[in-house]
Design an enzyme around this catalytic site. Structure first.
Site, short mmCIF file in Angstrom:
data_model
loop_
_atom_site.label_atom_id
_atom_site.label_comp_id
_atom_site.label_asym_id
_atom_site.label_seq_id
_atom_site.Cartn_x
_atom_site.Cartn_y
_atom_site.Cartn_z
N GLY A 48 -14.37 2.46 0.97
CA GLY A 48 -13.44 2.84 1.53
C GLY A 48 -12.29 3.16 0.39
O GLY A 48 -11.37 3.90 0.70
N ASP A 103 -8.73 -0.17 -0.95
CA ASP A 103 -8.37 0.59 -0.14
C ASP A 103 -7.22 -0.21 0.55
O ASP A 103 -5.96 0.08 0.65
CB ASP A 103 -9.14 1.31 1.05
CG ASP A 103 -10.21 0.22 1.33
OD1 ASP A 103 -10.30 -1.03 0.89
OD2 ASP A 103 -10.92 0.61 2.24
N ASP A 106 -6.58 -7.30 3.54
CA ASP A 106 -6.26 -7.71 5.06
C ASP A 106 -6.04 -9.46 4.75
O ASP A 106 -5.18 -9.94 4.37
CB ASP A 106 -7.37 -7.50 5.89
CG ASP A 106 -7.17 -7.41 7.43
OD1 ASP A 106 -6.42 -8.53 7.66
OD2 ASP A 106 -7.38 -6.57 8.29
N LYS A 134 -1.54 -6.02 4.27
CA LYS A 134 -1.33 -6.51 5.49
C LYS A 134 -0.75 -7.80 5.21
O LYS A 134 -1.43 -8.73 5.25
CB LYS A 134 -2.43 -6.50 6.57
CG LYS A 134 -2.94 -5.25 7.21
CD LYS A 134 -3.84 -5.40 7.96
CE LYS A 134 -4.43 -3.98 8.73
NZ LYS A 134 -5.80 -4.22 9.33
N VAL A 156 -5.97 0.48 10.92
CA VAL A 156 -5.59 1.92 10.51
C VAL A 156 -7.16 2.65 10.00
O VAL A 156 -7.88 2.01 9.74
CB VAL A 156 -4.68 2.15 9.47
CG1 VAL A 156 -3.24 1.38 10.14
CG2 VAL A 156 -4.98 1.04 8.17
N ASP A 162 -12.39 3.51 7.62
CA ASP A 162 -13.13 4.03 8.69
C ASP A 162 -13.04 3.16 9.87
O ASP A 162 -12.73 1.94 9.83
CB ASP A 162 -14.60 4.00 8.13
CG ASP A 162 -15.19 2.74 8.12
OD1 ASP A 162 -14.55 1.99 7.41
OD2 ASP A 162 -16.04 2.50 8.74
N ARG A 168 -12.99 8.69 7.67
CA ARG A 168 -12.76 8.23 6.00
C ARG A 168 -12.32 9.67 5.46
O ARG A 168 -11.69 9.22 4.43
CB ARG A 168 -14.07 7.98 5.35
CG ARG A 168 -14.72 6.49 5.67
CD ARG A 168 -15.59 6.21 4.48
NE ARG A 168 -16.47 5.13 4.89
CZ ARG A 168 -16.21 3.85 5.14
NH1 ARG A 168 -15.18 3.39 4.38
NH2 ARG A 168 -17.08 2.85 5.54
P1 XMP Z 1 -10.22 -8.80 4.23
O1 XMP Z 1 -9.80 -9.47 5.43
O2 XMP Z 1 -11.59 -9.20 3.58
O3 XMP Z 1 -10.73 -7.40 4.88
O4 XMP Z 1 -9.03 -8.71 3.20
C1 XMP Z 1 -10.93 -6.40 3.58
C2 XMP Z 1 -11.87 -5.18 4.44
O5 XMP Z 1 -11.64 -5.25 5.84
C3 XMP Z 1 -11.79 -3.95 6.30
N1 XMP Z 1 -10.29 -3.56 7.01
C4 XMP Z 1 -10.01 -2.54 7.59
N2 XMP Z 1 -10.75 -1.66 7.76
N3 XMP Z 1 -8.88 -0.35 8.87
C5 XMP Z 1 -10.10 -0.30 8.44
O6 XMP Z 1 -10.51 0.82 8.62
C6 XMP Z 1 -8.05 -1.59 8.73
O7 XMP Z 1 -6.93 -1.63 9.29
C7 XMP Z 1 -8.57 -2.52 8.03
N4 XMP Z 1 -8.27 -3.85 7.77
C8 XMP Z 1 -9.46 -4.34 7.05
C9 XMP Z 1 -11.97 -3.00 4.91
O8 XMP Z 1 -13.27 -2.85 4.74
C10 XMP Z 1 -11.27 -3.96 3.86
O9 XMP Z 1 -12.19 -3.51 2.63
MG MG Z 2 -12.83 -2.13 1.44
#
Ligand code: XMP
Ligand code: MG
Length: 179
Positions: A48, A103, A106, A134, A156, A162, A168
């Site tokens: 990402g 990228d 979360d 987030k 998003v 993606d 992407r």
């Molecule tokens: P965590 O929860 O481990 O998540 O912080 C990190 C990974 O989750 C994916 N991710 C997203 N991918 N849109 C996406 O396309 C989003 O809104 C989103 N939120 C989490 C992403 O792979 C990230 O590295």
């Molecule tokens: Mg990632």
């Protein structure tokens, strides 16, 4: 910018390319000022982060190295549960300043796993640069040093992110349409 459909979902425009690049430049400025004497190793977490990393690192003008890793999860024995492994790192990182380039952060679960792996390798310090954060979802205590933009808890795509492998390549960020 118009809405886009990826598989079964519709996404609407959210962050323009101009806004993205403006905030990436601001972040690079801070990094240039903070880490000028550290010879940092930027560790770009694929897939990402490729687009963000390219834009960011074009604006980073201090001496540095850049490397790319992937995280792979597999199920270990029942006593260990899910094991996360770092693939692709060839540099010696002991004693170095490592800047993790993400990228999006979360819940922070991914970041925490990576941080544990890097700590085991006795790095000097870990800095974290993520384009998106987030805050409502983030549950961990690891400092996120550089944040491009904070967004609500919505899904998003674009700018490297993606939906099921798609989206992407878009240079703007789109958010899942609210129905
Ligand atoms: P965590 O929860 O481990 O998540 O912080 C990190 C990974 O989750 C994916 N991710 C997203 N991918 N849109 C996406 O396309 C989003 O809104 C989103 N939120 C989490 C992403 O792979 C990230 O590295
Ligand atoms: Mg990632």
């Amino acid at each position: 910018m118009q809405h886009v459909t990826l598989k079964d979902k519709t996404f609407v425009p959210y962050i323009t390319s101009d806004k993205i690049l403006e905030s990436v430049k601001q972040m690079a400025k801070k990094i240039n000022a903070d880490l000028a004497d550290d010879m940092p190793l930027f560790l770009v977490v694929l897939n990402g982060s490729f687009m963000f990393a390219a834009d960011l690192l074009k604006e980073v003008t201090i001496p540095c190295e850049i490397s790319f890793i992937k995280l792979a999860s597999y199920h270990g024995t029942s006593s260990t549960g899910t094991v996360t492994e770092m693939i692709g790192l060839t540099e010696e990182i002991k004693g170095r300043t490592v800047v993790v380039v993400e990228d999006i952060v979360d819940t922070g679960i991914t970041l925490e796993k990576l941080s544990i792996l890097l700590t085991k390798k006795e790095v000097k310090q870990i800095k974290v640069a993520t384009f998106l954060l987030k805050p409502e979802a983030y549950k961990k205590t690891i400092a996120v040093d550089y944040v491009g933009m904070e967004i609500p808890n919505d899904f998003v795509v674009g700018y490297g992110l993606d939906y099921d492998g798609l989206g992407r390549n878009m240079k703007e960020i789109y958010v899942l349409e609210q129905k």
